[in-house]
Write an enzyme that holds these catalytic residues in place. Structure first.
Site, mmCIF file in Angstrom:
data_model
loop_
_atom_site.group_PDB
_atom_site.id
_atom_site.type_symbol
_atom_site.label_atom_id
_atom_site.label_comp_id
_atom_site.label_asym_id
_atom_site.label_seq_id
_atom_site.Cartn_x
_atom_site.Cartn_y
_atom_site.Cartn_z
ATOM 1 N N GLY A 149 85.564 108.213 40.277
ATOM 2 C CA GLY A 149 86.651 108.690 39.423
ATOM 3 C C GLY A 149 87.909 109.037 40.204
ATOM 4 O O GLY A 149 88.071 108.623 41.348
ATOM 5 N N GLY A 201 94.051 101.351 43.777
ATOM 6 C CA GLY A 201 92.987 100.700 44.551
ATOM 7 C C GLY A 201 91.783 100.405 43.659
ATOM 8 O O GLY A 201 91.197 99.317 43.713
ATOM 9 N N HIS A 202 91.414 101.374 42.817
ATOM 10 C CA HIS A 202 90.287 101.145 41.891
ATOM 11 C C HIS A 202 90.655 100.065 40.871
ATOM 12 O O HIS A 202 89.808 99.250 40.504
ATOM 13 C CB HIS A 202 89.953 102.429 41.130
ATOM 14 C CG HIS A 202 89.467 103.557 41.992
ATOM 15 N ND1 HIS A 202 90.238 104.649 42.311
ATOM 16 C CD2 HIS A 202 88.276 103.746 42.605
ATOM 17 C CE1 HIS A 202 89.550 105.474 43.057
ATOM 18 N NE2 HIS A 202 88.353 104.954 43.273
#
Ligand code: PAF
EC number: 6.3.2.1
Length: 290
Positions: A31, A36-37
């Site tokens: 989370g 980047g995620h």
């Protein structure tokens, strides 16, 4: 996007997709999502029909005194970002769902080679926690592919090795580091930095870039690494390691041409990590073996 906390529900929904012959991708996260995620989600979207993201702050991979309690939890913002990025299923189990008998009674997965040293040296047990939770998520989701960021290069190497060693039929895809304009690798832990520390933080990447250039020129390796460590200390970091390894994280040898520079350093409350690929000239032979 469906948000699921329940393991049985996740399994039954994914079974239907699998029966339809759809390819499933998994993006495991803790989370506090950033660009980047979202690059991992975009990569997963490209390679599969159904994208599953997991969001689980995994207590097993935090050591005593680390930032488990303070780890940023931003669930509803994460949910919105994932849905906007085209994620199909968000799986966010509770700690007791994944570890019903507690951490001490939990079977663990231990990769004994690439997880040694570097972050594995400074964070004992960390990669066992990562390997255990990732293999659990692999068993629950049974993805065809899974995407991980290259910023956590050693984590990616441990997971690749675990998948090979345990014959898991999953393609692991490494996704290029996403950086801020000033070069700092995006990380959830960057949020711990004060304004002044944030201004200093890109020195880590700049140091890796200077080192890469020096090594490419054929400068002696040990001296260059020492010089890089001194630059970090002078800028206010407490360096943890700055090392040159081969791409599989083994020691470099006279034959090594493609290598990785890997660094971890504390800056104020944040432990930052980064890495950069380096092409070594043939003349590195003498300096590598000195
Ligand atoms: O990289 C991370 O965020 C975590 O280590 C992972 C892979 C989600 C396992 O908890």
């Amino acid at each position: 996007m469906r948000t699921l906390r329940d393991i049985d529900q996740l399994r039954s929904i994914l079974r239907e997709h699998r029966l339809r012959g759809q390819r499933i991708a998994l993006v495991p996260t803790m989370g506090n999502l950033h660009a980047g995620h979202l690059a991992l989600i975009a990569c997963a979207r490209k390679h599969a029909d159904i994208v599953v993201a997991s969001l689980f702050v995994n207590p097993m991979q935090f050591g005593p005194g680390e930032d488990l309690d303070g780890y940023p939890r931003t669930f509803s913002a994460d949910q919105t970002q994932l849905s906007d990025a085209g994620c199909d299923v968000l799986f966010s189990p509770t700690v007791s769902a994944l570890y019903p008998n507690g951490l001490d009674a939990q079977t663990r997965v231990h990769e004994p080679v690439v997880g040694e040293g570097l972050c594995g040296g400074s964070r004992p047990g960390h990669f066992d926690g990562v390997s255990t939770v990732v293999s659990m998520l692999f068993n629950l989701v049974q993805p065809d592919i899974a995407c991980f960021g290259e910023k956590d290069y050693q984590q990616l190497a441990v997971i690749r090795k675990m998948v090979r060693d345990l014959h898991m039929p999953i393609d692991i895809i490494g996704v290029t580091i996403v950086r801020a304009d000033d070069g700092l690798a995006l990380s959830s832990r960057n949020g711990y930095l004060s304004e002044q520390e944030r201004a200093t933080a890109p020195v880590l990447y700049r140091t890796l870039c200077s080192l890469r250039d020096a090594l490419k020129r054929g400068d002696p390796i040990e001296a260059a690494l020492q010089q890089g460590t001194a630059v970090l200390s002078d800028a206010g970091f407490t360096p943890d390691y700055l090392e040159l390894r081969d791409l599989m994280l083994g020691p470099i040898s006279a034959d090594t041409r493609h290598a990785m520079l890997l660094a971890a350093a504390k800056l104020g409350p944040a432990r930052l990590i980064d890495n950069l690929r380096v092409e070594l000239p043939a003349s590195a032979i003498n300096t590598a073996t000195k």
